[in-house]
Design a protein around this motif. Structure first.
Motif, short mmCIF file in Angstrom:
data_model
loop_
_atom_site.label_atom_id
_atom_site.label_comp_id
_atom_site.label_asym_id
_atom_site.label_seq_id
_atom_site.Cartn_x
_atom_site.Cartn_y
_atom_site.Cartn_z
N VAL A 98 0.86 -1.18 0.00
CA VAL A 98 0.00 0.00 0.00
C VAL A 98 0.90 1.24 0.00
O VAL A 98 1.94 1.26 0.66
CB VAL A 98 -1.00 -0.01 1.18
N TYR A 99 0.49 2.23 -0.79
CA TYR A 99 1.26 3.46 -0.98
C TYR A 99 0.39 4.66 -0.64
O TYR A 99 -0.81 4.53 -0.45
CB TYR A 99 1.76 3.55 -2.43
N GLU A 100 1.01 5.82 -0.62
CA GLU A 100 0.29 7.06 -0.33
C GLU A 100 0.40 7.98 -1.54
O GLU A 100 1.47 8.13 -2.12
CB GLU A 100 0.91 7.72 0.89
N ALA A 101 -0.73 8.60 -1.91
CA ALA A 101 -0.74 9.53 -3.04
C ALA A 101 -1.66 10.70 -2.73
O ALA A 101 -2.53 10.61 -1.87
CB ALA A 101 -1.22 8.83 -4.31
N LEU A 102 -1.46 11.79 -3.45
CA LEU A 102 -2.36 12.94 -3.40
C LEU A 102 -3.23 12.91 -4.65
O LEU A 102 -2.72 12.75 -5.76
CB LEU A 102 -1.58 14.24 -3.37
N VAL A 103 -4.54 13.06 -4.47
CA VAL A 103 -5.47 13.19 -5.59
C VAL A 103 -5.90 14.65 -5.63
O VAL A 103 -6.34 15.20 -4.62
CB VAL A 103 -6.70 12.27 -5.41
N LEU A 104 -5.75 15.29 -6.78
CA LEU A 104 -6.16 16.68 -6.93
C LEU A 104 -7.63 16.71 -7.31
O LEU A 104 -8.06 15.99 -8.22
CB LEU A 104 -5.32 17.37 -8.00
N TRP A 105 -8.41 17.52 -6.58
CA TRP A 105 -9.86 17.50 -6.73
C TRP A 105 -10.41 18.86 -6.36
O TRP A 105 -10.17 19.36 -5.26
CB TRP A 105 -10.42 16.42 -5.80
N ASN A 106 -11.19 19.49 -7.24
CA ASN A 106 -11.85 20.77 -6.95
C ASN A 106 -10.91 21.79 -6.32
O ASN A 106 -11.21 22.35 -5.27
CB ASN A 106 -13.05 20.56 -6.03
N ASP A 107 -9.78 22.03 -6.93
CA ASP A 107 -8.80 22.99 -6.44
C ASP A 107 -8.24 22.63 -5.07
O ASP A 107 -7.71 23.49 -4.36
CB ASP A 107 -9.39 24.41 -6.40
N GLY A 108 -8.35 21.40 -4.66
CA GLY A 108 -7.79 20.93 -3.40
C GLY A 108 -7.11 19.59 -3.62
O GLY A 108 -7.07 19.06 -4.73
N GLU A 109 -6.55 19.05 -2.56
CA GLU A 109 -5.87 17.76 -2.63
C GLU A 109 -6.37 16.87 -1.50
O GLU A 109 -6.74 17.36 -0.43
CB GLU A 109 -4.36 17.93 -2.50
N ARG A 110 -6.32 15.58 -1.73
CA ARG A 110 -6.73 14.60 -0.72
C ARG A 110 -5.68 13.50 -0.69
O ARG A 110 -5.37 12.90 -1.71
CB ARG A 110 -8.10 14.03 -1.10
N MET A 111 -5.09 13.25 0.49
CA MET A 111 -4.13 12.17 0.66
C MET A 111 -4.90 10.86 0.77
O MET A 111 -5.85 10.79 1.54
CB MET A 111 -3.30 12.40 1.93
N VAL A 112 -4.52 9.87 -0.03
CA VAL A 112 -5.24 8.59 -0.04
C VAL A 112 -4.28 7.42 -0.08
O VAL A 112 -3.12 7.55 -0.45
CB VAL A 112 -6.20 8.49 -1.25
N GLU A 113 -4.81 6.26 0.29
CA GLU A 113 -4.07 5.01 0.17
C GLU A 113 -4.26 4.44 -1.23
O GLU A 113 -5.35 4.51 -1.79
CB GLU A 113 -4.57 3.98 1.19
N VAL A 114 -3.18 3.87 -1.77
CA VAL A 114 -3.20 3.25 -3.09
C VAL A 114 -2.72 1.82 -2.95
O VAL A 114 -1.62 1.58 -2.43
CB VAL A 114 -2.27 4.01 -4.07
N LEU A 115 -3.53 0.86 -3.38
CA LEU A 115 -3.12 -0.54 -3.38
C LEU A 115 -2.42 -0.87 -4.68
O LEU A 115 -2.87 -0.47 -5.75
CB LEU A 115 -4.34 -1.45 -3.21
#
Length: 142
Positions: A98-115
């Protein structure tokens, strides 16, 4: 056009369903492929990396955030968080990195887990739920 996803590679991991759906102020634009899969493009990046547009299949049976191939994880240079337990749609239990990534969304970012699961990149309901909650909070601040 997105490559096909075999149902046995679909994943169930993480967030459980929360009952009734809610109306949100944001919209994800995408398309439906000939294989009748809903596909969206999202910008994904490592904390210190450049964003890359990735095409994802929406998988309503996947309760986590994202899956990406080992190759894309390497290209994005995502930091490793360890190992996760995931159950595929065919019932097999796997233990992907599992990894960590930022998803860019509506002029913001969200840190999420990536399998790290090979096959089509998947967006799970955990991410869609988190993004809709973030959109609602931002709408109240306006």
């Amino acid at each position: 056009h997105c490559c096909g996803v075999h149902s046995s590679r679909r994943v169930s991991h993480g967030v459980q369903g929360r009952g009734r759906s809610r109306i949100v102020s944001s919209v994800i634009h995408g398309l439906v492929t000939r294989e009748r899969e809903a596909v969206v493009r999202l910008l994904v990046r490592a904390f210190d990396g450049e964003p890359k547009e990735v095409e994802f299949v929406i998988d309503t049976g996947f309760t986590g955030f994202l899956t990406l191939s080992t190759r894309l994880i390497s290209v994005l240079n995502l930091p490793n968080l360890g190992i996760a337990r995931a159950t595929l749609a065919d019932g097999h239990v796997v233990y992907p990195p599992v990894y960590e990534a930022l998803v860019l969304w509506n002029d913001g970012e969200r840190m999420v887990e990536v399998l790290d699961i090979d096959g089509a990149a998947l967006v799970g309901m955990g991410l869609l739920d988190a993004l809709s909650q973030q959109s609602r909070r931002n709408a109240f601040r306006s």
